[in-house]
Design an enzyme around this catalytic site. Sequence first.
Site, mmCIF file in Angstrom:
data_model
loop_
_atom_site.group_PDB
_atom_site.id
_atom_site.type_symbol
_atom_site.label_atom_id
_atom_site.label_comp_id
_atom_site.label_asym_id
_atom_site.label_seq_id
_atom_site.Cartn_x
_atom_site.Cartn_y
_atom_site.Cartn_z
ATOM 1 N N GLY A 51 -8.085 3.726 10.077
ATOM 2 C CA GLY A 51 -8.650 2.425 9.707
ATOM 3 C C GLY A 51 -8.653 2.096 8.230
ATOM 4 O O GLY A 51 -9.266 1.106 7.822
ATOM 5 N N THR A 52 -7.944 2.884 7.423
ATOM 6 C CA THR A 52 -7.958 2.601 5.975
ATOM 7 C C THR A 52 -7.382 1.201 5.671
ATOM 8 O O THR A 52 -7.941 0.469 4.858
ATOM 9 C CB THR A 52 -7.130 3.646 5.191
ATOM 10 O OG1 THR A 52 -5.858 3.778 5.808
ATOM 11 C CG2 THR A 52 -7.826 4.976 5.147
ATOM 12 N N GLY A 53 -6.276 0.874 6.325
ATOM 13 C CA GLY A 53 -5.628 -0.421 6.071
ATOM 14 C C GLY A 53 -6.523 -1.582 6.480
ATOM 15 O O GLY A 53 -6.629 -2.590 5.768
ATOM 16 N N CYS A 54 -7.188 -1.445 7.636
ATOM 17 C CA CYS A 54 -8.093 -2.501 8.128
ATOM 18 C C CYS A 54 -9.253 -2.670 7.155
ATOM 19 O O CYS A 54 -9.643 -3.792 6.793
ATOM 20 C CB CYS A 54 -8.653 -2.139 9.501
ATOM 21 S SG CYS A 54 -7.392 -1.857 10.744
ATOM 22 N N THR A 56 -8.306 9.350 7.937
ATOM 23 C CA THR A 56 -7.916 8.072 7.316
ATOM 24 C C THR A 56 -7.687 6.988 8.371
ATOM 25 O O THR A 56 -6.954 6.040 8.136
ATOM 26 C CB THR A 56 -6.628 8.252 6.481
ATOM 27 O OG1 THR A 56 -5.611 8.795 7.344
ATOM 28 C CG2 THR A 56 -6.836 9.178 5.300
ATOM 29 N N LYS A 101 0.836 -1.214 0.000
ATOM 30 C CA LYS A 101 0.000 0.000 0.000
ATOM 31 C C LYS A 101 0.865 1.256 0.000
ATOM 32 O O LYS A 101 1.792 1.370 0.783
ATOM 33 C CB LYS A 101 -0.894 0.008 1.240
ATOM 34 C CG LYS A 101 -1.834 -1.182 1.317
ATOM 35 C CD LYS A 101 -2.559 -1.237 2.641
ATOM 36 C CE LYS A 101 -1.646 -1.592 3.785
ATOM 37 N NZ LYS A 101 -2.363 -1.871 5.055
#
Length: 269
Positions: free
Chosen positions: A206-209, A204, A173
Amino acid sequence: MKKALTIAGSDSSGGAGIQADLKTFAAHGVFGMSAITAITAQNTQAVLAVAEIPVEIVGRQIDAIFEDIEVDAVKIGMVSRQTTIIRICDRLRHHAARNIVVDPVMVSKSGWNLLQPDALAALRSELLPLATVLTPNIPEAEILAGMPIHDLDGMAEAAARIQGLGPAYVLLKGGHLPDNATDILYDGKEIHALRAARIDTKNTHGTGCTLSAAIAANLAKGMEVKTAVAEAKEYLTGAIAHALAIGKGVGPTHHFYDLYRKAGWLDQF
Ligand SMILES: Nc1ncnc2c1ncn2[C@@H]1O[C@H](COP(=O)(O)OP(=O)(O)OP(=O)(O)O)[C@@H](O)[C@H]1O
Ligand SMILES: Cc1ncc(CO)c(N)n1
């Protein structure tokens, strides 16, 4: 209805971790289940405290689900302890789990260490080989690949190195690079760039989760990995575009923006 399991930590503020995963599964029409690895006292500004769940209970949650219910995909998020990583891998192998998305969470956006230093070796040797898709961000990829990353070429090189550690696909990412939101997908043969314009927002959390849970939901629905990742990226970009200015710090993404739009609720809340 397809069913997905998240093995991750709880975020009391609801924007990351288990809460983000279950909302994302629901937004995709997938039935969500959870095995909680840790409870964080967290908000949009900081992680204030973490209580680990005993290893035995983590394993028993996984067993309870697999012994009763068919699991179409698994997402693994925050697992900070070596012993917990080893137990999770043992239970997933025992139950022949498939469609496993691993988000190798190491540090929260607010700077809290979510992976204990001695757990890195277990993450590498046990968890990475089980992953259908591994989704490191730039700092995580730098540690796993053992190289600094400054641009898309560096991302491609690191993705190839990490894919060599065992995951079938690596989605590296690019959110932490300054000028774009391009992610790199590598399957051992071809590099695919997933391009998205950077959205000008501070919200942003929690974007990865959200991205890894959306990939798991799409895999549960039977999509090919490349399609699952591309659609998840599109869903995430919409969730960031409609991110919520909740709290005093980094607010969460909007998991239900599409449903809210259809219901006429988007501007109401
Ligand atoms: N401002 C933005 N606009 C559009 N996309 C973004 C933006 N910031 C991040 N993304 C995308 O969000 C996803 C997650 O990015 P990032 O690299 O920040 O992951 P992360 O650090 O693991 O997130 P988290 O802090 O939730 O764990 C990637 O697909 C990235 O491209
Ligand atoms: C519980 C939890 N998992 C993952 C993240 C990712 O940053 C977070 N902030 N909190």
